[in-house]
Design a protein around this motif. Structure first.
Motif, PDB file in Angstrom:
ATOM      1  N   ILE A 316       0.846  -1.202   0.000  1.00  0.00           N
ATOM      2  CA  ILE A 316       0.000   0.000   0.000  1.00  0.00           C
ATOM      3  C   ILE A 316       0.878   1.247   0.000  1.00  0.00           C
ATOM      4  O   ILE A 316       0.618   2.220  -0.703  1.00  0.00           O
ATOM      5  N   LEU A 317       1.967   1.181   0.756  1.00  0.00           N
ATOM      6  CA  LEU A 317       2.914   2.300   0.799  1.00  0.00           C
ATOM      7  C   LEU A 317       3.546   2.501  -0.583  1.00  0.00           C
ATOM      8  O   LEU A 317       3.629   3.620  -1.096  1.00  0.00           O
ATOM      9  N   LEU A 318       3.982   1.393  -1.187  1.00  0.00           N
ATOM     10  CA  LEU A 318       4.663   1.494  -2.492  1.00  0.00           C
ATOM     11  C   LEU A 318       3.717   1.929  -3.602  1.00  0.00           C
ATOM     12  O   LEU A 318       4.160   2.385  -4.653  1.00  0.00           O
ATOM     13  N   ARG A 319       2.419   1.798  -3.366  1.00  0.00           N
ATOM     14  CA  ARG A 319       1.432   2.218  -4.361  1.00  0.00           C
ATOM     15  C   ARG A 319       1.588   3.708  -4.691  1.00  0.00           C
ATOM     16  O   ARG A 319       1.222   4.143  -5.779  1.00  0.00           O
ATOM     17  N   ARG A 320       2.180   4.475  -3.766  1.00  0.00           N
ATOM     18  CA  ARG A 320       2.403   5.901  -4.037  1.00  0.00           C
ATOM     19  C   ARG A 320       3.331   6.125  -5.220  1.00  0.00           C
ATOM     20  O   ARG A 320       3.252   7.142  -5.881  1.00  0.00           O
ATOM     21  N   VAL A 321       4.250   5.184  -5.430  1.00  0.00           N
ATOM     22  CA  VAL A 321       5.227   5.369  -6.501  1.00  0.00           C
ATOM     23  C   VAL A 321       5.131   4.312  -7.598  1.00  0.00           C
ATOM     24  O   VAL A 321       5.659   4.495  -8.682  1.00  0.00           O
ATOM     25  N   LEU A 322       4.465   3.193  -7.326  1.00  0.00           N
ATOM     26  CA  LEU A 322       4.378   2.117  -8.315  1.00  0.00           C
ATOM     27  C   LEU A 322       2.924   1.866  -8.669  1.00  0.00           C
ATOM     28  O   LEU A 322       2.059   1.873  -7.796  1.00  0.00           O
ATOM     29  N   LYS A 323       2.672   1.612  -9.954  1.00  0.00           N
ATOM     30  CA  LYS A 323       1.305   1.284 -10.361  1.00  0.00           C
ATOM     31  C   LYS A 323       1.031  -0.198 -10.091  1.00  0.00           C
ATOM     32  O   LYS A 323       1.965  -1.007 -10.046  1.00  0.00           O
ATOM     33  N   PRO A 324      -0.255  -0.559  -9.910  1.00  0.00           N
ATOM     34  CA  PRO A 324      -0.603  -1.933  -9.514  1.00  0.00           C
ATOM     35  C   PRO A 324       0.056  -3.036 -10.344  1.00  0.00           C
ATOM     36  O   PRO A 324       0.494  -4.035  -9.755  1.00  0.00           O
ATOM     37  N   PRO A 325       0.143  -2.908 -11.695  1.00  0.00           N
ATOM     38  CA  PRO A 325       0.781  -4.027 -12.420  1.00  0.00           C
ATOM     39  C   PRO A 325       2.221  -4.272 -11.983  1.00  0.00           C
ATOM     40  O   PRO A 325       2.658  -5.424 -11.901  1.00  0.00           O
ATOM     41  N   LEU A 326       2.941  -3.197 -11.660  1.00  0.00           N
ATOM     42  CA  LEU A 326       4.330  -3.364 -11.221  1.00  0.00           C
ATOM     43  C   LEU A 326       4.383  -3.972  -9.827  1.00  0.00           C
ATOM     44  O   LEU A 326       5.217  -4.835  -9.543  1.00  0.00           O
ATOM     45  N   ILE A 327       3.471  -3.547  -8.952  1.00  0.00           N
ATOM     46  CA  ILE A 327       3.434  -4.136  -7.614  1.00  0.00           C
ATOM     47  C   ILE A 327       3.128  -5.631  -7.717  1.00  0.00           C
ATOM     48  O   ILE A 327       3.774  -6.460  -7.066  1.00  0.00           O
ATOM     49  N   ALA A 328       2.166  -5.986  -8.572  1.00  0.00           N
ATOM     50  CA  ALA A 328       1.815  -7.402  -8.743  1.00  0.00           C
ATOM     51  C   ALA A 328       3.011  -8.193  -9.269  1.00  0.00           C
ATOM     52  O   ALA A 328       3.305  -9.289  -8.776  1.00  0.00           O
ATOM     53  N   THR A 329       3.704  -7.631 -10.256  1.00  0.00           N
ATOM     54  CA  THR A 329       4.874  -8.319 -10.809  1.00  0.00           C
ATOM     55  C   THR A 329       5.958  -8.475  -9.745  1.00  0.00           C
ATOM     56  O   THR A 329       6.595  -9.521  -9.620  1.00  0.00           O
ATOM     57  N   PHE A 330       6.153  -7.409  -8.979  1.00  0.00           N
ATOM     58  CA  PHE A 330       7.138  -7.409  -7.890  1.00  0.00           C
ATOM     59  C   PHE A 330       6.849  -8.546  -6.907  1.00  0.00           C
ATOM     60  O   PHE A 330       7.735  -9.334  -6.554  1.00  0.00           O
ATOM     61  N   VAL A 331       5.582  -8.634  -6.479  1.00  0.00           N
ATOM     62  CA  VAL A 331       5.201  -9.684  -5.524  1.00  0.00           C
ATOM     63  C   VAL A 331       5.373 -11.065  -6.158  1.00  0.00           C
ATOM     64  O   VAL A 331       5.910 -11.984  -5.529  1.00  0.00           O
ATOM     65  N   ALA A 332       4.945 -11.198  -7.423  1.00  0.00           N
ATOM     66  CA  ALA A 332       5.002 -12.499  -8.079  1.00  0.00           C
ATOM     67  C   ALA A 332       6.445 -12.972  -8.238  1.00  0.00           C
ATOM     68  O   ALA A 332       6.775 -14.116  -7.902  1.00  0.00           O
ATOM     69  N   VAL A 333       7.319 -12.087  -8.724  1.00  0.00           N
ATOM     70  CA  VAL A 333       8.714 -12.491  -8.973  1.00  0.00           C
ATOM     71  C   VAL A 333       9.417 -12.822  -7.652  1.00  0.00           C
ATOM     72  O   VAL A 333      10.095 -13.841  -7.529  1.00  0.00           O
ATOM     73  N   THR A 334       9.235 -11.952  -6.648  1.00  0.00           N
ATOM     74  CA  THR A 334       9.858 -12.212  -5.357  1.00  0.00           C
ATOM     75  C   THR A 334       9.299 -13.483  -4.726  1.00  0.00           C
ATOM     76  O   THR A 334      10.042 -14.311  -4.189  1.00  0.00           O
ATOM     77  N   GLY A 335       7.972 -13.648  -4.812  1.00  0.00           N
ATOM     78  CA  GLY A 335       7.322 -14.829  -4.252  1.00  0.00           C
ATOM     79  C   GLY A 335       7.843 -16.103  -4.912  1.00  0.00           C
ATOM     80  O   GLY A 335       8.128 -17.092  -4.234  1.00  0.00           O
TER      81      GLY A 335
END
Lengths: 351, 80
Positions: A316-335
């Protein structure tokens, strides 16, 4: 008057004598911890240590005290050491580095730079606006919470040097590979445009350059207080749950559902761990108990990594600087990285 | 003198504002306090670790909560 002014050592001699005395007291307390609580619970209170209640209570109190001691010691040492680094210096070192080597450096620096994920947003803007590549910045942001002093302190205290080294190594590899992959995917279009437009003005103040030893020791003392104040509820809930499982859960319950027989165990553990918001202090007591109950180390470490590296509030914090598709990709790749490490550990560590 | 406290409302920012107000009070400064909570603006001052302290558009401190005495030492030469 602040704590700093009250306990500040006035002379070098007093400072080092004070530190020395604190070290001795720490080691004595740590050495006597188990015996003291056994004596209190068994001889004074009179509980039977082979009963569920007795062993549960003993586990709860002696583990709480042991974890508390470890946290105090390691947070202090790490904070003092980290006071020689700063986010500003890290950025300067990463500036102009290409991907690849940059990711490796960013992951390493993420471990030793004093940083809290509450500053993830300004740090992200500061890195990217200064020209540090997106993937390299993400390597830093993954490594920093994943390989943190609380996790290291607790792993070392409970499982020794082997699993701790594995955890640190795996955390670094995940941060490097995930950051590198995210950089290759060219996701800049999903970064909020204002980040690239931010002009970095003014001179850079190196936040830790001009500190004296007294300042650094002081920061260590205060950081111990700050972190303990922040994590104690998680710690108590974690140890409490641990004590319940320790004393009451049927011995083969977890092994039947999440043991080596279940090929999806790591996947499920990571799936549960990602949205959970806790920290290493809350998860580690559970990890220890579940390990005693026979769950494989890889599954448990993957669970812990998922909890500490990825969380809903941070997204939620990172949403200020990243759009949802990037956050989703970030979570998916790290996960995915965490899942891979979990399976790898399960394959190579004999239980 | 315009003093800006940079940070998104975390406990550290509150503490920084408190010690800074104390220090300004001890020095008898006529200071105007402002809070900067916008991340773009915070990063624009070069701050990557909140809280940050800006005096007359100059970043003087970031990344930690200083003691009142330390802020006093920072503010005193800037007062004239």
């Amino acid at each position: 008057m602040s704590i700093a002014e009250r306990v500040r050592a006035r002379t070098p001699l007093r400072r080092w004598v004070g530190l020395g005395a604190a070290t001795v007291v720490w080691f004595v307390l740590y050495a006597l911890n188990g015996r003291f609580w056994t004596w209190l619970v068994h001889d004074v209170v009179g509980l039977d240590l082979t009963s569920r209640l007795g062993s549960g209570v003993l586990f709860f109190v002696s583990d709480s005290a042991k974890i508390l001691l470890l946290l105090i010691g390691i947070i202090f040492i790490v904070t003092v050491l980290r006071s020689f680094m700063s986010v500003e210096r890290t950025r300067a070192m990463l500036g102009g580095k290409r991907e690849g080597l940059g990711n490796v450096m960013a992951a390493g620096l993420g471990v030793i730079t004093p940083f809290c994920s509450c500053s993830a947003v300004p740090a992200f803007i500061g890195f990217v606006a200064a020209g540090v590549p997106l993937g390299v910045t993400l390597s830093f942001l993954i490594a920093s919470p994943l390989v943190n002093e609380v996790a290291i302190a607790l792993l070392f205290g409970m499982f020794g040097i082997g699993p701790t080294a594995l955890y640190i190594g795996a955390g670094l590899v995940i941060a490097v590979v995930a950051g590198f992959t995210l950089g290759r995917l060219k996701l800049e279009r999903w970064v909020e445009p204002f980040v690239f437009e931010t002009r970095l003005g003014g001179q850079v103040v190196d936040s830790t350059a001009s500190l004296t030893w007294d300042d650094r020791i002081q920061m260590g003392v205060e950081e111990v207080g700050n972190i303990l104040r922040r994590i104690w509820p998680y710690l108590l809930v974690g140890i409490g749950l641990g004590a319940v499982i320790h004393g009451w859960a049927p011995a083969d319950f977890f092994v039947r559902y999440a043991g080596r027989g279940n090929p999806f165990a790591v996947l499920i553990a990571v799936g549960i761990g990602i949205p959970l918001y806790s920290n290493a202090a809350g998860v580690m007591p559970l990890v220890q108990v579940l390990h005693d109950k026979g769950l494989p180390m890889g599954t448990l470490l993957a669970f812990m990594m998922a909890v500490v590296a990825l969380s809903l509030p941070e997204m939620i914090l990172l949403r200020r600087v990243l759009k949802p598709p990037l956050i989703a990709t970030f979570v998916a790749v790290t996960g995915l990285g965490i899942v891979a490490v979990g399976y790898l550990f399960n394959a190579v560590i004999p239980s | 003198m315009i003093i800006k406290i940079l940070g998104s409302g975390c406990a550290n920012c509150v503490n920084l504002e408190r010690v800074t107000r104390e220090a300004a009070g001890e020095l008898g400064l006529d200071a105007q306090f402002e809070k900067v909570t916008d991340y773009g603006a915070i990063a624009g001052y070069g701050v990557m670790r909140t809280p940050g302290l800006v005096v007359d558009e100059q970043l003087v401190l970031s990344g930690r909560v200083p003691t009142t005495a330390q802020v006093r030492d920072i503010l005193a030469p800037l007062a004239s």
